[in-house]
Design a protein around this motif. Sequence first.
Motif, mmCIF file in Angstrom:
data_model
loop_
_atom_site.group_PDB
_atom_site.id
_atom_site.type_symbol
_atom_site.label_atom_id
_atom_site.label_comp_id
_atom_site.label_asym_id
_atom_site.label_seq_id
_atom_site.Cartn_x
_atom_site.Cartn_y
_atom_site.Cartn_z
ATOM 1 N N GLN A 156 -48.581 -13.598 -65.215
ATOM 2 C CA GLN A 156 -48.589 -14.619 -66.364
ATOM 3 C C GLN A 156 -49.882 -13.915 -67.122
ATOM 4 O OE1 GLN A 156 -51.425 -17.141 -63.583
ATOM 5 N NE2 GLN A 156 -49.399 -17.183 -61.517
ATOM 6 N N GLY B 70 -43.949 -13.055 -68.646
ATOM 7 C CA GLY B 70 -43.731 -14.099 -67.794
ATOM 8 C C GLY B 70 -44.840 -15.128 -67.902
ATOM 9 N N LYS C 246 -42.413 -17.944 -70.690
ATOM 10 C CA LYS C 246 -42.433 -20.214 -70.425
ATOM 11 C C LYS C 246 -44.325 -19.852 -70.665
ATOM 12 C CE LYS C 246 -38.875 -20.846 -67.982
ATOM 13 N NZ LYS C 246 -37.251 -21.689 -68.441
ATOM 14 N N GLU D 292 -44.898 -7.357 -59.906
ATOM 15 C CA GLU D 292 -42.410 -7.041 -59.701
ATOM 16 C C GLU D 292 -42.180 -7.000 -59.272
ATOM 17 O OE1 GLU D 292 -40.527 -6.814 -64.207
ATOM 18 O OE2 GLU D 292 -41.158 -6.017 -63.713
ATOM 19 N N GLU E 290 -41.721 -17.600 -61.585
ATOM 20 C CA GLU E 290 -42.169 -17.234 -62.736
ATOM 21 C C GLU E 290 -43.239 -17.459 -62.412
ATOM 22 O OE1 GLU E 290 -39.046 -18.596 -64.890
ATOM 23 O OE2 GLU E 290 -40.876 -19.412 -62.886
#
Length: 525
Positions: free
Chosen positions: A138, A169, A207, A428, A132
């Motif tokens: 991020q 992400g 996350k 991506e 990720e």
Amino acid sequence: MKAKLFFICLLATLSVSAVGAPKSFEMLPGEKWWGCITDLGPQMPFSETTSIEFDLARQNFNNQTTPLLVSNKGRYIWCDGSFRGSIKDGVITIDPHRGETELVQAGSTLREAFLAASAKHMPATGTIPPAEFLNVPQYNTWIELVYNQNQEDILKYAHGIVDNGFPTGVIMIDDNWQKYYGNFEFKPDRFPDPKGMFDELHAMGFKVMLWICPFVSPDSQEYRTLSRKGYLVKEANGNRPAVVDWWNGRSAAFDLSNPEAYAYFKNILVTMQEEFGVDGFKFDAGDPERYLEEDIMPYDGKSFDTEQSQWWAKLGAEFPYNEFRACWKMGGQPLVQRLGDKSYSWKAVASLVPDMIAAGMLGHIYTCPDMIGGGAAGSFAKTIDQSLIVRSCQIHSMMPMMQFSVAPWRILDEEHLAICHKYAKLHEEMGDYIVEQAIACSKTGDPIVRSMDYSFPGQGFETCNDQYMLGDKYLVAPVMDVTTSRTVVLPKGRWKDELGKVWRGGKSYTIDVPLDRLPYFVKVK
């Protein structure tokens, strides 16, 4: 017993030899050097015209440092510990604080020198950070919230990501979520339901990481407890905990060279993961200048300045979801590194490529080029140059990692936001390739971001630092200023750009680069 053996191994890794004598090395004709300090990337390669002095124990320039210099003539210089260094009139001088210095002839090219140094001093582990970090953008709450980290606005930021069609992400909650430093409880007035917040962010596909530091606020219960246990770095005379200066004031500091303190800190973080569902941590503030030898006495009697930084990174390596801005050695490890906070300026944008090349030359395979538009909150202007955000975003999109902090949907108009969205999606789309390259580099030790001379030795690219190779396939030539054109120098062979046009290599070209274009090339076989 396992914990004891683990710590014996860590102590062996961190040990350094006695202080060696100063050594000077003359550059060869045409020799160029990279290394030591990530943030000096724009000044690299160092050459016979370079004049610079630095001290790796006392200044890390807000970023990663490693006692390594590598040259395009196949040579490298390594010191076992931190040192004062200078380069002047074609002579490199190394004056160690600790450790011995060696000059090694390892081949005839930059890549041969680097891989030899990497294999001996910072071997790759074969393990990469979680995917990720690499295959989607991020996000970090710093620029939007600064020290006002709070549950309501963090969730608002996360929903903005989703509502504007950006990929989910890793999201990092930055400084000032806790009551005070050394305490790991959420501020109840700002986080009424932290577990519910984590659950909601996870349900959205994120996350979630938390900012932490190695410092402890004085005159707190935690300070008194840790002092009594002997878990804090002491003053040079060894009588009481040292109080060190850092950007948020004066604090005591954990001494992670103490096995019990290390285990204590690790247990706190593991407990937070179990209680709240925290995925990992942003390990900030491990800069070596906080722990100077004349100011402190560590538990093991030898972990000063840079070694304290290395202990901080060792702790971070225990958690797959990690991030570092300051680091000592630790090349080849599955640590997420980030360039030091950049200002909101074109000069900072122009530094991203050379700094990323420099980070790779220190063995940091998995690095992020700071935050899109910059990570220095105080430098953001009230009037936003939207083209700067776009160009910064384009550079990030074809790097191992890209990180948003300022919310593009808040500061950009529809046209410029669409361009940023396009390049977030490009990153991506490149995700599988980037992860594939990360896996390969985790075995070979090669950086993912490579200087042109690293990939194409002997073709005149020694001083080229405004274009680079992303892995072994893509030659990337971003625009890093206010213009809409640039010169691209192509290696020998035939190259096809992202628009499908084929170019003859071994030549330079001036190309048009409108704001919505990021030029990149693939060699035609």
